[in-house]
Scaffold this active site. Structure first.
Site, PDB file in Angstrom:
ATOM      1  N   ALA A 256       1.110  -1.079   0.202  1.00 33.48           N
ATOM      2  CA  ALA A 256       0.240   0.095  -0.419  1.00 33.48           C
ATOM      3  C   ALA A 256       0.848   1.389  -0.380  1.00 33.48           C
ATOM      4  O   ALA A 256       2.286   1.267   0.161  1.00 33.48           O
ATOM      5  CB  ALA A 256      -0.402   0.127   1.317  1.00 33.48           C
TER       6      ALA A 256
ATOM      7  N   ASN B  99       8.327   9.229   3.972  1.00 34.31           N
ATOM      8  CA  ASN B  99       7.040  10.089   3.520  1.00 34.31           C
ATOM      9  C   ASN B  99       6.244  10.395   4.522  1.00 34.31           C
ATOM     10  O   ASN B  99       6.044   9.815   5.798  1.00 34.31           O
ATOM     11  CB  ASN B  99       6.711   8.952   2.265  1.00 34.31           C
ATOM     12  CG  ASN B  99       5.994   8.144   2.933  1.00 34.31           C
ATOM     13  OD1 ASN B  99       4.394   8.229   3.595  1.00 34.31           O
ATOM     14  ND2 ASN B  99       5.959   6.696   3.507  1.00 34.31           N
TER      15      ASN B  99
ATOM     16  N   PHE C 288      -2.013   9.880   5.388  1.00 35.44           N
ATOM     17  CA  PHE C 288      -3.267  10.318   4.165  1.00 35.44           C
ATOM     18  C   PHE C 288      -4.118  10.378   3.160  1.00 35.44           C
ATOM     19  O   PHE C 288      -5.268  10.752   3.701  1.00 35.44           O
ATOM     20  CB  PHE C 288      -4.529   9.396   5.285  1.00 35.44           C
ATOM     21  CG  PHE C 288      -3.663   7.986   6.170  1.00 35.44           C
ATOM     22  CD1 PHE C 288      -2.856   7.191   6.158  1.00 35.44           C
ATOM     23  CD2 PHE C 288      -4.951   7.207   7.208  1.00 35.44           C
ATOM     24  CE1 PHE C 288      -2.322   5.773   6.641  1.00 35.44           C
ATOM     25  CE2 PHE C 288      -4.149   6.432   7.752  1.00 35.44           C
ATOM     26  CZ  PHE C 288      -2.955   5.386   7.724  1.00 35.44           C
TER      27      PHE C 288
ATOM     28  N   SER D 223       0.538   3.408  10.597  1.00 35.75           N
ATOM     29  CA  SER D 223       0.628   5.123  10.318  1.00 35.75           C
ATOM     30  C   SER D 223       1.612   5.972  11.115  1.00 35.75           C
ATOM     31  O   SER D 223       0.635   6.148  11.851  1.00 35.75           O
ATOM     32  CB  SER D 223       0.492   5.839   8.810  1.00 35.75           C
ATOM     33  OG  SER D 223       1.027   6.755   8.546  1.00 35.75           O
TER      34      SER D 223
ATOM     35  N   ASN E 294       2.120   9.120  10.410  1.00 34.26           N
ATOM     36  CA  ASN E 294       1.993  10.134   9.333  1.00 34.26           C
ATOM     37  C   ASN E 294       0.497  10.646  10.216  1.00 34.26           C
ATOM     38  O   ASN E 294       0.453  11.756   9.577  1.00 34.26           O
ATOM     39  CB  ASN E 294       2.421  10.921   8.211  1.00 34.26           C
ATOM     40  CG  ASN E 294       3.303   9.800   7.792  1.00 34.26           C
ATOM     41  OD1 ASN E 294       4.558  10.350   8.270  1.00 34.26           O
ATOM     42  ND2 ASN E 294       3.811   9.089   6.789  1.00 34.26           N
ATOM     43  N   THR E 295      -0.814  10.231  11.015  1.00 37.96           N
ATOM     44  CA  THR E 295      -2.004  10.123  11.524  1.00 37.96           C
ATOM     45  C   THR E 295      -1.462  10.808  12.840  1.00 37.96           C
ATOM     46  O   THR E 295      -1.804  10.176  12.996  1.00 37.96           O
ATOM     47  CB  THR E 295      -2.449   9.415  10.807  1.00 37.96           C
ATOM     48  OG1 THR E 295      -2.515   9.363   9.344  1.00 37.96           O
ATOM     49  CG2 THR E 295      -4.045  10.553  11.009  1.00 37.96           C
TER      50      THR E 295
ATOM     51  N   LYS F 230      -1.586  -4.330   9.727  1.00 31.72           N
ATOM     52  CA  LYS F 230      -0.700  -3.571   9.353  1.00 31.72           C
ATOM     53  C   LYS F 230       0.014  -3.212  10.918  1.00 31.72           C
ATOM     54  O   LYS F 230      -0.660  -2.070  11.375  1.00 31.72           O
ATOM     55  CB  LYS F 230      -0.752  -3.050   8.217  1.00 31.72           C
ATOM     56  CG  LYS F 230       0.610  -2.654   7.904  1.00 31.72           C
ATOM     57  CD  LYS F 230       0.277  -1.957   6.398  1.00 31.72           C
ATOM     58  CE  LYS F 230       1.652  -1.466   5.947  1.00 31.72           C
ATOM     59  NZ  LYS F 230       2.122  -1.339   4.687  1.00 31.72           N
TER      60      LYS F 230
ATOM     61  N   SER G 268       6.717  -5.308   8.598  1.00 32.49           N
ATOM     62  CA  SER G 268       5.531  -3.971   9.272  1.00 32.49           C
ATOM     63  C   SER G 268       5.479  -2.766   8.381  1.00 32.49           C
ATOM     64  O   SER G 268       5.824  -2.604   6.901  1.00 32.49           O
ATOM     65  CB  SER G 268       6.795  -3.353  10.019  1.00 32.49           C
ATOM     66  OG  SER G 268       8.262  -3.563   9.199  1.00 32.49           O
ATOM     67  N   ASN G 269       4.888  -1.872   8.735  1.00 35.38           N
ATOM     68  CA  ASN G 269       4.919   0.195   8.601  1.00 35.38           C
ATOM     69  C   ASN G 269       6.173   0.012   8.803  1.00 35.38           C
ATOM     70  O   ASN G 269       7.465  -0.272   8.303  1.00 35.38           O
ATOM     71  CB  ASN G 269       3.594   0.472   8.945  1.00 35.38           C
ATOM     72  CG  ASN G 269       3.196   1.500   7.868  1.00 35.38           C
ATOM     73  OD1 ASN G 269       3.675   2.245   7.206  1.00 35.38           O
ATOM     74  ND2 ASN G 269       2.061   1.602   8.375  1.00 35.38           N
TER      75      ASN G 269
ATOM     76  N   GLY H 168      12.569   1.006   3.195  1.00 31.91           N
ATOM     77  CA  GLY H 168      13.529   1.099   2.174  1.00 31.91           C
ATOM     78  C   GLY H 168      14.692  -0.007   2.534  1.00 31.91           C
ATOM     79  O   GLY H 168      14.620  -0.630   3.998  1.00 31.91           O
TER      80      GLY H 168
END
Length: 355
Positions: free
Chosen positions: A53, A102, A106, A168, A170-171, A208, A238-239, A261
């Site tokens: 994703a 990143n 979302f 994530s 980022n939220t 996840k 994993s994330n 990465g």
């Protein structure tokens, strides 16, 4: 794809996505090797490697990605209401580390637009590949549980599996949902919603998780998913990570967001082995994080993953990475005497345990 490194990162991503959407890249010349074939839950696929994703967030390029040779495609994260995500710039390529940071946050066209696209893909165009939908919550929601339950109800009928993304970075507040009490409430509601679907009410639910969980966190997560009311069908491990150890791109390393990465590879592999050990190998794991070669892929399988995903190597190398990794994995399976992918799963997990 290598030429795209000269463009801004998000522009490069969008152009790559468009190329996949309009099927610019040719399909692989050779079929997948027989030893790569697996069953994705109850559906046979020709290889265990999917696109993670984050590449195709809005479900625009599913057919094109399948054509490139991915065994399955996961889209999203998708939120109930449309939202723009975080301000740009929000993607950074760490070339010397073969990594990406990143903080998209979302960015999503919302349930309605993405559902209509996937419904048309399945019903009008007859798409039969394995399709996963990664579910997120809106940034300003008052009820995270309701957001995920809505995703189950909307996408359950058109997906081959659903992903509960609570990992994530980022939220704001999202990773708090991995806490024992919060996760139990969330998964109980999600499993109940899945079981109540008028169609496809056995669609697999996968959780996840973050690579940044500690041993106690992981023990709590496994304890929750072992309860009947919150029993998911699999885990994605994993994330992206918030860790920044041993990076060469010192300046970019200070950017906030999730790192993916090569630097994530060992960390995610250790977590896969830990999860495999704690669950007794009884729950399927999709291993993701730092896969850029057949050796990386085999490492994840031997640590306990049943299926695999990658993303960052695809951004750097493009479609040739898909064919190359599959070819290398097939050869390594032969060399090590594994007749199939399944034979390799968990065979070396003790070597990778986080001691």
């Amino acid at each position: 794809m290598p030429l795209m490194r000269y463009l801004p990162a998000e522009m490069s991503h969008n152009l790559a996505l468009l190329a996949c959407k309009y099927k610019v890249f040719p399909a692989p010349a050779q079929p997948d090797a027989q030893n790569l074939a697996v069953a994705f839950f109850d559906k046979p696929i020709s290889n265990p490697i999917g696109i993670a994703a984050g590449f195709d967030k809005q479900g625009e390029a599913v057919e094109g990605l399948s054509k490139l040779g991915f065994g399955f495609v996961e889209i999203g994260s998708v939120t109930p209401e449309p939202q723009p995500g975080n301000p740009t710039p929000r993607v950074f390529r760490l070339f010397n580390d073969k990594a990406i940071i990143n903080r998209y946050g979302f960015n999503s066209q919302g349930h309605k637009a993405v559902f209509e696209r996937l419904n048309e893909l399945k019903s009008a165009r007859g798409y039969e590949g394995v399709l996963g939908v990664n579910l997120g919550k809106n940034k300003t929601t008052d009820s995270p549980i309701a957001d995920y339950v809505s995703g189950v109800k909307v996408f359950g009928p058109v997906a081959n599996y659903l992903v509960v993304n609570v990992s994530s970075p980022n939220t704001p507040g999202l990773r708090d949902l991995q806490g024992k009490k919060e996760l139990e409430q969330l998964l109980t509601s999600i499993v109940e919603a899945r079981n109540s679907l008028p169609a496809n009410n056995q669609v697999p639910i996968l959780l996840k998780i973050s690579p940044d969980v500690n041993k106690e966190d992981l023990k709590d997560i496994v304890g929750v998913i072992n309860k009947k009311a919150c029993r998911v069908d699999g885990l994605i491990v994993s994330n992206t990570t918030l860790a920044r150890e041993n990076l060469k791109e010192i300046e970019l390393a200070h950017e906030s967001g999730g790192l993916s990465g090569t630097p994530l590879r060992s960390k995610s592999t250790q977590l896969i082995a830990d999860v495999y050990a704690q669950t007794g190998g009884k729950i399927p794991i999709i291993g993701v994080g730092g896969i850029s070669s057949g050796r990386d892929a085999l490492e994840k399988l031997e640590a306990g993953a049943t299926y695999l995903q990658f993303y960052t190597a695809f951004i750097y190398e493009g479609p040739p990475a898909v064919t190359r990794i599959k070819k290398e994995l097939s050869q390594l399976l032969d060399e090590k005497g594994y007749k199939s992918v399944q034979e390799a799963v968990g065979k070396n997990y003790k070597n990778y345990l986080n001691k």
